[in-house]
Every structure is written in structure tokens, then in C-alpha cells.
Design a protein around this motif. Structure first.
Motif, PDB file in Angstrom:
ATOM      1  N   ARG A   1       0.862  -1.237   0.092  1.00 43.35           N
ATOM      2  CA  ARG A   1       0.122  -0.068   0.024  1.00 43.35           C
ATOM      3  C   ARG A   1       1.185   0.905   0.165  1.00 43.35           C
ATOM      4  N   LEU A   2       0.687   2.155  -0.974  1.00 39.09           N
ATOM      5  CA  LEU A   2       1.563   3.461  -1.012  1.00 39.09           C
ATOM      6  C   LEU A   2       0.545   4.491  -0.089  1.00 39.09           C
ATOM      7  N   SER A   3       1.681   5.025   0.667  1.00 39.44           N
ATOM      8  CA  SER A   3       1.131   5.992   1.742  1.00 39.44           C
ATOM      9  C   SER A   3       2.228   7.158   1.650  1.00 39.44           C
ATOM     10  N   MET A   4       1.612   8.461   1.863  1.00 37.66           N
ATOM     11  CA  MET A   4       2.137   9.618   2.012  1.00 37.66           C
ATOM     12  C   MET A   4       2.477  10.149   3.236  1.00 37.66           C
ATOM     13  N   ASN A   5       3.694  10.455   3.778  1.00 41.26           N
ATOM     14  CA  ASN A   5       3.655  10.905   5.136  1.00 41.26           C
ATOM     15  C   ASN A   5       4.271  12.492   5.140  1.00 41.26           C
ATOM     16  N   LEU A   6       3.699  13.230   5.921  1.00 42.53           N
ATOM     17  CA  LEU A   6       4.286  14.665   6.146  1.00 42.53           C
ATOM     18  C   LEU A   6       5.335  14.477   7.183  1.00 42.53           C
ATOM     19  N   ILE A   7       6.212  14.990   6.873  1.00 45.87           N
ATOM     20  CA  ILE A   7       7.831  15.190   7.857  1.00 45.87           C
ATOM     21  C   ILE A   7       8.028  16.597   8.053  1.00 45.87           C
ATOM     22  N   GLU A   8       8.180  17.092   9.173  1.00 47.43           N
ATOM     23  CA  GLU A   8       8.653  18.427   9.534  1.00 47.43           C
ATOM     24  C   GLU A   8       9.902  18.194   9.959  1.00 47.43           C
ATOM     25  N   MET A   9      10.860  19.113   9.009  1.00 43.48           N
ATOM     26  CA  MET A   9      12.382  19.225   8.985  1.00 43.48           C
ATOM     27  C   MET A   9      12.654  20.774   9.051  1.00 43.48           C
ATOM     28  N   ASN A  10      13.428  21.015  10.011  1.00 43.95           N
ATOM     29  CA  ASN A  10      14.011  22.493  10.210  1.00 43.95           C
ATOM     30  C   ASN A  10      12.878  23.635   9.776  1.00 43.95           C
ATOM     31  N   GLY A  11      11.576  23.399  10.169  1.00 39.90           N
ATOM     32  CA  GLY A  11      10.705  24.248  10.085  1.00 39.90           C
ATOM     33  C   GLY A  11       9.702  24.348   8.976  1.00 39.90           C
TER      34      GLY A  11
END
Length: 172
Positions: free
Chosen positions: A71-81
């Protein structure tokens, strides 16, 4: 339905970890070639949970060619603001295709155990003879001037006036 199947090459060894709830999870990076020769290869992270994660860490390493279904999933990653979206494939099945001698994918050296090779399982004596189709050698001749009836076309509401020999009249 969110299902994705990739044929890819492992580029990082799988890392097996445990969640705080003591669930096994493994991650590895895979790479697959672009659609055209000038397109760069694409990399994606593959995640395997529980028994599949343990299997990933024990059986696969850098250079292995795999067919991965998941299953393809999209993750939201917070990096350096700032926030970045990254795709990952949560694997449900993995099939080994063999080792890769070069960085590009080639034909599989072994077939997955659940795939039946039709040519190997069917003797040639049982196969039907191929049918040969040939195109016509010449086109039928058409007259340069179409033939029309001199009688005017009339439309009628009854089918008793319809004569199958003439195509000038169309019954309604």
C-alpha cells in the motif's frame, strides 16, 4: 483500492526495530528505474510490519531484486521548520527475484514459487497449431461514381412498404 506492485533493487540493508508496544517493524530503501532512459531512478522506502519485517531483515540485503506488493502512503515530515511529503510503500508481500549484477534491473533469475511458468508446465505436443492470418493482396475495386436511384427517397411509418433490396428508403 490502494495497491502498488514494484520491481525494485534493494539499496540499503533492512533495519529491524521494535515499537514501544513490542511490534517488529523493518525499513529499507529500494530503487527502480525510470520509464525512459533519460529519467533518473526513483527511490522509495519500504516498510514491513511484524513477521514480514523480520523476514525482510533476515532474507534481503543490498543488491537483491524484489517484487514488492503493498500500500502506497504519503507521510508529512517536518524538518527544520518546513513540511515535506514523502512516499513509502507498506509491504504486504515480497518476492525475491535474485541478485543484480549491475545497477539496472534485468530479467529475473528465478520465478516466485507462486507463479506458474506456462511454457515449462505444458508440453509442446498439447499446444494448438498457430493460425496464420494473411492480409488481402489487393483491395476491391470501387466505382468512381456512386450509383443512386432516380426515385426520391420517402419515409414511411409502416414496414409493409420496406423492400430489402433498396437501401434508399429508411422505414421509421
Amino acid at each position: 483500492m490502494n495497491t502498488c506492485i514494484l520491481m525494485a533493487e534493494v539499496i540499503t540493508n533492512p533495519e529491524l526495530r521494535k515499537t514501544p508496544d513490542d511490534v517488529d517493524v523493518a525499513n529499507m530503501m529500494v530503487e527502480f528505474p525510470g520509464l525512459r532512459d533519460e529519467d533518473p531512478a526513483t527511490r522509495i522506502r519500504v516498510v514491513g510490519w511484524r513477521n514480514l519485517g523480520v523476514e525482510m531483515s533476515q532474507n534481503y540485503s543490498v543488491g537483491d531484486r524484489l517484487v514488492i506488493e503493498g500500500r502506497l502512503s504519503m507521510n508529512l515530515i517536518e524538518m527544520n521548520g518546513y513540511k515535506e511529503k514523502r512516499a513509502e510503500l507498506v509491504a504486504s508481500h515480497i518476492y525475491a527475484m535474485g541478485q543484480s549484477s549491475d545497477r539496472g534491473l534485468s530479467q529475473p533469475t528465478a520465478m516466485p514459487s507462486n507463479v506458474v511458468d506456462f511454457q515449462a508446465s505444458t508440453p509442446s505436443a498439447e499446444l494448438p497449431e498457430p493460425i496464420s492470418l494473411q492480409a488481402p493482396t489487393s483491395a476491391p475495386e470501387l466505382s468512381s461514381t456512386p450509383e443512386y436511384s432516380s426515385a426520391p427517397a420517402t419515409a414511411t411509418n409502416t414496414t409493409e412498404d420496406y423492400d430489402e433490396g433498396t437501401l434508399d428508403e429508411i422505414p421509421f
